[in-house]
Design a protein around this motif. Sequence first.
Motif, PDB file in Angstrom:
ATOM      1  N   PHE A  79       0.800  -1.228   0.000  1.00  0.00           N
ATOM      2  CA  PHE A  79       0.000   0.000   0.000  1.00  0.00           C
ATOM      3  C   PHE A  79       0.832   1.278   0.000  1.00  0.00           C
ATOM      4  N   GLY A  80       2.110   1.183   0.389  1.00  0.00           N
ATOM      5  CA  GLY A  80       2.896   2.395   0.552  1.00  0.00           C
ATOM      6  C   GLY A  80       2.379   3.267   1.692  1.00  0.00           C
ATOM      7  N   CYS A  81       1.800   2.654   2.716  1.00  0.00           N
ATOM      8  CA  CYS A  81       1.176   3.402   3.807  1.00  0.00           C
ATOM      9  C   CYS A  81       2.230   4.070   4.692  1.00  0.00           C
ATOM     10  N   ASN A  82       1.892   5.238   5.213  1.00  0.00           N
ATOM     11  CA  ASN A  82       2.741   5.895   6.194  1.00  0.00           C
ATOM     12  C   ASN A  82       2.643   5.148   7.518  1.00  0.00           C
ATOM     13  N   THR A  83       3.782   4.928   8.159  1.00  0.00           N
ATOM     14  CA  THR A  83       3.844   4.046   9.325  1.00  0.00           C
ATOM     15  C   THR A  83       4.388   4.796  10.522  1.00  0.00           C
ATOM     16  N   PHE A  84       3.747   4.566  11.689  1.00  0.00           N
ATOM     17  CA  PHE A  84       4.069   5.299  12.903  1.00  0.00           C
ATOM     18  C   PHE A  84       4.245   4.333  14.076  1.00  0.00           C
ATOM     19  N   VAL A  85       5.241   4.607  14.914  1.00  0.00           N
ATOM     20  CA  VAL A  85       5.501   3.810  16.112  1.00  0.00           C
ATOM     21  C   VAL A  85       5.608   4.757  17.302  1.00  0.00           C
ATOM     22  N   PRO A  86       5.524   4.233  18.534  1.00  0.00           N
ATOM     23  CA  PRO A  86       5.717   5.098  19.704  1.00  0.00           C
ATOM     24  C   PRO A  86       7.053   5.831  19.642  1.00  0.00           C
ATOM     25  N   ALA A  87       7.040   7.101  20.045  1.00  0.00           N
ATOM     26  CA  ALA A  87       8.206   7.966  19.872  1.00  0.00           C
ATOM     27  C   ALA A  87       9.465   7.403  20.517  1.00  0.00           C
ATOM     28  N   ALA A  88       9.316   6.734  21.671  1.00  0.00           N
ATOM     29  CA  ALA A  88      10.488   6.219  22.375  1.00  0.00           C
ATOM     30  C   ALA A  88      11.196   5.112  21.607  1.00  0.00           C
ATOM     31  N   GLU A  89      10.536   4.537  20.611  1.00  0.00           N
ATOM     32  CA  GLU A  89      11.113   3.443  19.828  1.00  0.00           C
ATOM     33  C   GLU A  89      11.686   3.909  18.492  1.00  0.00           C
ATOM     34  N   GLU A  90      11.581   5.192  18.197  1.00  0.00           N
ATOM     35  CA  GLU A  90      11.921   5.684  16.858  1.00  0.00           C
ATOM     36  C   GLU A  90      13.329   5.299  16.410  1.00  0.00           C
ATOM     37  N   GLU A  91      14.335   5.634  17.205  1.00  0.00           N
ATOM     38  CA  GLU A  91      15.712   5.402  16.773  1.00  0.00           C
ATOM     39  C   GLU A  91      16.038   3.921  16.666  1.00  0.00           C
ATOM     40  N   LYS A  92      15.466   3.107  17.546  1.00  0.00           N
ATOM     41  CA  LYS A  92      15.694   1.665  17.463  1.00  0.00           C
ATOM     42  C   LYS A  92      15.198   1.109  16.132  1.00  0.00           C
ATOM     43  N   VAL A  93      14.021   1.589  15.694  1.00  0.00           N
ATOM     44  CA  VAL A  93      13.461   1.096  14.436  1.00  0.00           C
ATOM     45  C   VAL A  93      14.237   1.653  13.251  1.00  0.00           C
ATOM     46  N   ARG A  94      14.589   2.924  13.299  1.00  0.00           N
ATOM     47  CA  ARG A  94      15.339   3.505  12.175  1.00  0.00           C
ATOM     48  C   ARG A  94      16.678   2.808  11.992  1.00  0.00           C
ATOM     49  N   ARG A  95      17.340   2.442  13.090  1.00  0.00           N
ATOM     50  CA  ARG A  95      18.615   1.711  13.008  1.00  0.00           C
ATOM     51  C   ARG A  95      18.394   0.216  12.816  1.00  0.00           C
ATOM     52  N   TRP A  96      17.170  -0.220  13.038  1.00  0.00           N
ATOM     53  CA  TRP A  96      16.819  -1.645  13.098  1.00  0.00           C
ATOM     54  C   TRP A  96      17.769  -2.376  14.042  1.00  0.00           C
ATOM     55  N   ASP A  97      17.761  -1.919  15.272  1.00  0.00           N
ATOM     56  CA  ASP A  97      18.636  -2.449  16.316  1.00  0.00           C
ATOM     57  C   ASP A  97      17.914  -3.611  17.004  1.00  0.00           C
ATOM     58  N   GLU A  98      18.172  -4.822  16.539  1.00  0.00           N
ATOM     59  CA  GLU A  98      17.445  -5.981  17.065  1.00  0.00           C
ATOM     60  C   GLU A  98      17.848  -6.331  18.495  1.00  0.00           C
ATOM     61  N   ASP A  99      18.985  -5.818  18.950  1.00  0.00           N
ATOM     62  CA  ASP A  99      19.336  -6.008  20.350  1.00  0.00           C
ATOM     63  C   ASP A  99      18.488  -5.105  21.237  1.00  0.00           C
ATOM     64  N   ALA A 100      18.251  -3.880  20.776  1.00  0.00           N
ATOM     65  CA  ALA A 100      17.436  -2.947  21.551  1.00  0.00           C
ATOM     66  C   ALA A 100      15.954  -3.242  21.406  1.00  0.00           C
ATOM     67  N   LEU A 101      15.544  -3.739  20.235  1.00  0.00           N
ATOM     68  CA  LEU A 101      14.159  -4.160  20.038  1.00  0.00           C
ATOM     69  C   LEU A 101      13.970  -5.532  20.694  1.00  0.00           C
ATOM     70  N   SER A 102      12.760  -6.042  20.682  1.00  0.00           N
ATOM     71  CA  SER A 102      12.467  -7.251  21.448  1.00  0.00           C
ATOM     72  C   SER A 102      12.595  -8.545  20.655  1.00  0.00           C
ATOM     73  N   PHE A 103      12.809  -8.456  19.356  1.00  0.00           N
ATOM     74  CA  PHE A 103      12.669  -9.641  18.514  1.00  0.00           C
ATOM     75  C   PHE A 103      13.722 -10.704  18.821  1.00  0.00           C
ATOM     76  N   LYS A 104      14.977 -10.302  18.866  1.00  0.00           N
ATOM     77  CA  LYS A 104      16.040 -11.266  19.135  1.00  0.00           C
ATOM     78  C   LYS A 104      15.930 -11.826  20.548  1.00  0.00           C
ATOM     79  N   ALA A 105      15.572 -10.960  21.491  1.00  0.00           N
ATOM     80  CA  ALA A 105      15.505 -11.378  22.895  1.00  0.00           C
ATOM     81  C   ALA A 105      14.472 -12.472  23.114  1.00  0.00           C
ATOM     82  N   THR A 106      13.402 -12.462  22.319  1.00  0.00           N
ATOM     83  CA  THR A 106      12.323 -13.431  22.490  1.00  0.00           C
ATOM     84  C   THR A 106      12.357 -14.550  21.459  1.00  0.00           C
TER      85      THR A 106
END
Length: 303
Positions: A79-106
């Motif tokens: 769809f090319g939709c504009n996507t929004f996440v909670p502000a506190a997570e912005e830099e983690k998603v932009r860097r795609w930091d899987e250590d800081a995000l929850s995916f690798k941990a779980t």
Amino acid sequence: MTNLPSSIQVFERGWLSANNVLLIGRHDTALIDSGYYTHRDQTLALVRHGLRGRRLDRLYTTHLHSDHCGGNAILQAHFGCNTFVPAAEEEKVRRWDEDALSFKATGQQCERFTIDGVITPGETLTLGDLEWQVLGAPGHHAHSVIFYCPQEKVLVSADALWWNGFGVIFPELEGEEGFAEAGATLDLIAGLDVRLVIPGHGAVFEDVGPALQRARRRLDFLSGDPKRNAEYAVKVLLKFLLLERQRIPVADVASVLGSMPVIAESNRRHLHMSNEDLAAWAVKHLVRACTARIDGEFLLNDG
């Protein structure tokens, strides 16, 4: 669906994928939460059917757990939709930091997606021609948000409140505060005039008062001994993997659990078991609860 406004559709997804909330306005459309990665094709099909030929304009994520954002990438691609996440997570998603995000941990999957902006507690959004307040809801996840529509008295509660409880209090597993925050979030919800709750998992429900009472009793039980929250997390994460894979060799359960940093840290802090003992304990409890069964060398999803 229970007394939902005509502009709101809820796709109830079960437990591997979080529920998806589609909001269709006169001039634009939006979706809250997109389910798990392995259900991404089903998510796309559900959203396309609900849109009836329209495009998806905006996509919002309540919190960065994989069962709530795993379909983001495929929806963006289609769809090319504009996507929004909670502000506190912005830099983690932009860097795609899987250590800081929850995916690798779980030990879970999430295809990389991009974001166009953030949502911040305190702001108001127009979704489905209705005004929604964005509210901070820490506890299950430190940076989760929920959405409240005063006009219709509808709450999109994510994993802060279900019909019978709430999600694992993950911050407590790693030595951070979570129980008090979860309690404050329940207090926040209790202070709203809510007639209808759209939870992150399970059916839409109306009786918010009894649900809050059950949630408070559950929180009191877990916070009374943090070991209980850790045990709950082990069972939930193993069940999640079974929902995804459907079968796991019994001999591999110890290494699977041991490979999850969040489980390893929680075990170190609260449970103090060997990987083998933890695996045996978790398998026994899932089988006893009839949510898994053993067939030869395999632990199978059940229930």
